[in-house]
Enzyme design. Structure first.
Site, PDB file in Angstrom:
ATOM      1  N   LYS A  52       0.849  -1.203   0.000  1.00 43.73           N
ATOM      2  CA  LYS A  52       0.000   0.000   0.000  1.00 43.73           C
ATOM      3  C   LYS A  52       0.888   1.259   0.000  1.00 43.73           C
ATOM      4  O   LYS A  52       0.615   2.231  -0.706  1.00 43.73           O
ATOM      5  CB  LYS A  52      -0.937  -0.015   1.216  1.00 43.73           C
ATOM      6  CG  LYS A  52      -2.031  -1.077   1.087  1.00 43.73           C
ATOM      7  CD  LYS A  52      -2.805  -1.318   2.370  1.00 43.73           C
ATOM      8  CE  LYS A  52      -3.745  -2.506   2.194  1.00 43.73           C
ATOM      9  NZ  LYS A  52      -4.423  -2.919   3.435  1.00 43.73           N
ATOM     10  N   GLN A  96      -4.240  -1.794   9.773  1.00 46.14           N
ATOM     11  CA  GLN A  96      -4.170  -3.125   9.163  1.00 46.14           C
ATOM     12  C   GLN A  96      -4.673  -4.185  10.145  1.00 46.14           C
ATOM     13  O   GLN A  96      -4.245  -4.235  11.303  1.00 46.14           O
ATOM     14  CB  GLN A  96      -2.709  -3.408   8.759  1.00 46.14           C
ATOM     15  CG  GLN A  96      -2.505  -4.703   8.000  1.00 46.14           C
ATOM     16  CD  GLN A  96      -3.127  -4.685   6.605  1.00 46.14           C
ATOM     17  OE1 GLN A  96      -3.083  -3.700   5.883  1.00 46.14           O
ATOM     18  NE2 GLN A  96      -3.731  -5.803   6.234  1.00 46.14           N
ATOM     19  N   ASP A 119     -10.854   2.832   4.510  1.00 42.75           N
ATOM     20  CA  ASP A 119     -11.209   1.414   4.357  1.00 42.75           C
ATOM     21  C   ASP A 119     -12.735   1.239   4.295  1.00 42.75           C
ATOM     22  O   ASP A 119     -13.216   0.172   3.909  1.00 42.75           O
ATOM     23  CB  ASP A 119     -10.669   0.597   5.543  1.00 42.75           C
ATOM     24  CG  ASP A 119      -9.366  -0.131   5.207  1.00 42.75           C
ATOM     25  OD1 ASP A 119      -9.114  -0.369   4.011  1.00 42.75           O
ATOM     26  OD2 ASP A 119      -8.621  -0.481   6.146  1.00 42.75           O
TER      27      ASP A 119
END
Ligand code: NAP
Length: 293
Positions: A52, A96, A119
């Site tokens: 990412k 994460q 997200d």
């Protein structure tokens, strides 16, 4: 059979984003800034986070990687999230998953400010998605929609079967495919580990989106001719012959299912790269919202 090439499509999207960032730079504007928080040193999680960060560099975004030890307390992590919420230089950030067991995932996701939740996991954003309001769509389902759109796959009136009901893939995917519009307007069946006679259900599907994490789960006899197959699964299967000691497997028996499918995503090179590209798109959106405030 047409391969839904996520690698190529994600590169096209990254090129489009790079062009937008170049314009921002030329106008002297601030470029999007994504932060990623990772707790501990799990190999797969580090790989995802690093890719990412690399993707941010590729398109010209700024990025910040926050690495915390596995022993971090919930309070310390919440403090870090509040710091990122308040930091005006950062447009969006992700935490994460999975997190160590002393930390409550739900509490952490709820602490992220919805405007920075690229997200799309915060209930405020998930609710907006379900209500067709403009919001951050979770990156993996967003990537699948984008693939369907760019390959002009018809979804209207089709029977879509989603396998797996996780909050990050299966559940949002089932909502999105049933929404008004395109891609959408499908009749959706959401299946999970308690579903009985799954073969009977999948063999009636025009579109199958598999997100369960069991290698080679979806066999040719479970699929009708000309079905569209989207394989979300990513499982590391130990393999002594492979340089890394493992190979990546999807949920679909690609070799045999691809002979019957009209469209199919490969693993790797299908949904995975699309997920990262759509995280960048969400960061771009976060930056626009941030500027509009
Ligand atoms: P998850 O949280 O691991 O949950 C798996 C889901 O599959 C659950 O809903 C479970 O049902 C269901 N399931 C398990 N066995 C089943 C069976 N025999 N028949 C039907 N359903 C079954 O799911 P996830 O986090 O969405 O991950 C799924 C896979 O996608 C993993 O391989 C993951 O690595 C991969 N993934 C890939 C990407 C990407 O970018 N490509 C992104 C995210 C995830 P219950 O709810 O009843 O337990």
């Amino acid at each position: 059979m047409i391969l839904l090439d996520g690698k190529k499509t994600s590169n096209d999207i990254k090129d489009e984003i790079t062009a937008e960032v170049s314009k921002m730079k030329a106008n002297g504007e601030k470029v999007p800034h994504l932060a990623a928080v990772i707790v501990g040193s799990d190999g797969a999680s580090l790989t995802y986070v690093n890719s990412k960060v690399r993707a941010c560099e590729r398109v010209g975004f700024e990025s910040t990687l926050v690495q915390l030890p596995n022993t971090v307390s919930e309070v310390e992590l919440l403090d870090k999230i509040e710091e990122l919420n308040q930091n005006d230089a950062i447009d969006g950030f992700i935490v994460q998953l999975p997190l160590p067991k002393q930390i409550d995932d739900q509490k952490i996701l709820m602490a992220i400010h919805p405007d920075k939740d690229v997200d799309g996991f915060h209930p405020a954003n998930f609710g907006k998605m379900a209500l067709d309001m403009s919001t951050f769509i979770p990156a993996t389902p967003f990537g699948i929609l984008e693939l369907l759109e760019r390959y002009d796959v018809d979804t209207k009136g089709k029977h879509t079967v989603v396998i797996g009901r996780s909050h990050i893939v299966g559940r949002p995917m089932s909502i999105l495919m049933g929404r008004k519009g395109w891609p959408g307007n499908s009749t959706v069946t959401l299946t999970h580990s308690h579903t009985k006679n799954i073969t009977q259900i999948t063999s009636q599907a025009d579109i199958i989106i598999s997100a369960l994490g069991v290698p080679d789960f979806l066999k040719a006899e479970m699929v009708k001719d000309d079905a569209v197959i989207i394989d979300v699964g990513i499982t590391r299967v130990p393999d002594d012959q492979a340089a890394k000691g493992y190979v990546i497997k999807g949920d679909v028996d690609f070799e045999n299912v691809s002979k019957k499918a009209s469209y199919i995503t490969p693993v790797p090179g299908g949904v995975g790269p699309m997920t990262i590209a759509m995280l960048l798109k969400n960061t771009l959106l976060a930056r626009e919202r941030h500027r509009a405030k």
